[in-house]
Design a protein around this motif. Sequence first.
Motif, PDB file in Angstrom:
ATOM      1  N   TYR A   7       0.897  -1.350   0.051  1.00 27.24           N
ATOM      2  CA  TYR A   7       0.032   0.051   0.130  1.00 27.24           C
ATOM      3  C   TYR A   7       0.952   1.285  -0.068  1.00 27.24           C
ATOM      4  O   TYR A   7       1.658   1.311   0.774  1.00 27.24           O
ATOM      5  N   THR A   8       0.739   2.243  -0.854  1.00 25.65           N
ATOM      6  CA  THR A   8       1.553   3.402  -1.241  1.00 25.65           C
ATOM      7  C   THR A   8       0.766   4.477  -0.414  1.00 25.65           C
ATOM      8  O   THR A   8      -0.542   4.866  -0.799  1.00 25.65           O
ATOM      9  N   TYR A   9       1.513   5.178   0.306  1.00 30.85           N
ATOM     10  CA  TYR A   9       0.899   6.648   0.875  1.00 30.85           C
ATOM     11  C   TYR A   9       1.669   7.571   0.989  1.00 30.85           C
ATOM     12  O   TYR A   9       3.188   7.521   1.037  1.00 30.85           O
ATOM     13  N   ASP A  16      -8.784   5.617  -1.400  1.00 25.70           N
ATOM     14  CA  ASP A  16      -7.364   5.419  -1.926  1.00 25.70           C
ATOM     15  C   ASP A  16      -7.153   3.924  -1.364  1.00 25.70           C
ATOM     16  O   ASP A  16      -6.532   3.344  -2.084  1.00 25.70           O
ATOM     17  N   TYR A  17      -7.110   3.649  -0.285  1.00 32.57           N
ATOM     18  CA  TYR A  17      -6.690   2.410   0.263  1.00 32.57           C
ATOM     19  C   TYR A  17      -7.236   1.402  -0.288  1.00 32.57           C
ATOM     20  O   TYR A  17      -6.862   0.161  -0.978  1.00 32.57           O
ATOM     21  N   GLN A  77      -6.513   0.719  -4.271  1.00 33.66           N
ATOM     22  CA  GLN A  77      -5.277  -0.013  -4.552  1.00 33.66           C
ATOM     23  C   GLN A  77      -5.440  -1.309  -4.286  1.00 33.66           C
ATOM     24  O   GLN A  77      -4.924  -2.119  -5.021  1.00 33.66           O
ATOM     25  N   GLN A  78      -6.036  -1.664  -3.165  1.00 30.63           N
ATOM     26  CA  GLN A  78      -6.359  -3.054  -2.791  1.00 30.63           C
ATOM     27  C   GLN A  78      -7.171  -3.787  -4.062  1.00 30.63           C
ATOM     28  O   GLN A  78      -6.890  -4.877  -4.350  1.00 30.63           O
ATOM     29  N   ALA A 115      -7.426  -2.858  -7.257  1.00 32.32           N
ATOM     30  CA  ALA A 115      -6.891  -3.083  -8.197  1.00 32.32           C
ATOM     31  C   ALA A 115      -5.635  -4.189  -8.265  1.00 32.32           C
ATOM     32  O   ALA A 115      -5.563  -4.892  -9.250  1.00 32.32           O
ATOM     33  N   PHE A 116      -5.148  -4.332  -7.176  1.00 31.65           N
ATOM     34  CA  PHE A 116      -4.298  -5.623  -6.786  1.00 31.65           C
ATOM     35  C   PHE A 116      -4.847  -6.910  -7.123  1.00 31.65           C
ATOM     36  O   PHE A 116      -4.638  -7.827  -7.667  1.00 31.65           O
ATOM     37  N   ALA A 170      -3.919  10.159   1.962  1.00 27.80           N
ATOM     38  CA  ALA A 170      -3.701   9.861   0.708  1.00 27.80           C
ATOM     39  C   ALA A 170      -3.202  11.081   0.069  1.00 27.80           C
ATOM     40  O   ALA A 170      -3.061  12.082   0.645  1.00 27.80           O
TER      41      ALA A 170
END
Length: 219
Positions: A75-77, A121-122, A125-126, A128-129, A207
């Motif tokens: 997870y990118t932040y 945002d979290y 991303q999750q 999409a993965f 985010a």
Amino acid sequence: MTSPDGVEEYIEQLRHERPSVTWKVRCFHYETKKWASVLLPQVLLNYYTSQGNDAPLSQSILTKRVVTHQAEANYTYTTCLDNTMAGVWKRATLESTKLPRFTKIRLSKLLVLSNKKARQDYFAQQAAFVTLNGQGDEYTEFSTNVALPGFKPRLLAVRRHSNDSTKLFRLHMFWIFTCAGMTLPYRMWFSRRCDELRVVVAKETMANDYKSKKSKKAS
């Protein structure tokens, strides 16, 4: 074991660490074991392996899990704030004019998504993965792990008292009581001489858009 000053330094170190959130996905299917296909008649084999629609095939001793694809991502932040909290959970029950020699410290991790934008945002991303990596086979297994460098779930702080005997507090004494079948009485005796401290290492993430809006308001 460490001293109270060492515990303070350790917790202060954790305050400056950034958490790492890792997602893992594994795709797999079940196959009949070779010995089952050789020893069992085909009729019985078909009956046991056809239960997959009603019950997981992992429950059958006739099948094995075969992993065909696995992946992981972080997870990118942008920003991380520390909201670590500490408080006394329980005082030592042994009456004494001195402070307890020992303090049991239990630590836990907590990841906080600061607002609605951070949560969106979290999970974006999750999702999409998982969408990219979670369709490689019949079954999919997903997990999330939150790691913090240097984190330990339990610590024991020791205060040095002059003229105090420490023989009964040694590790070998614990094993002597354990071998004698007296682990529980020893733990109860030791617990009466300990304070208990709970520390929640809370990290709040933000985010990208939230950070930029916040900086504009400050200016």
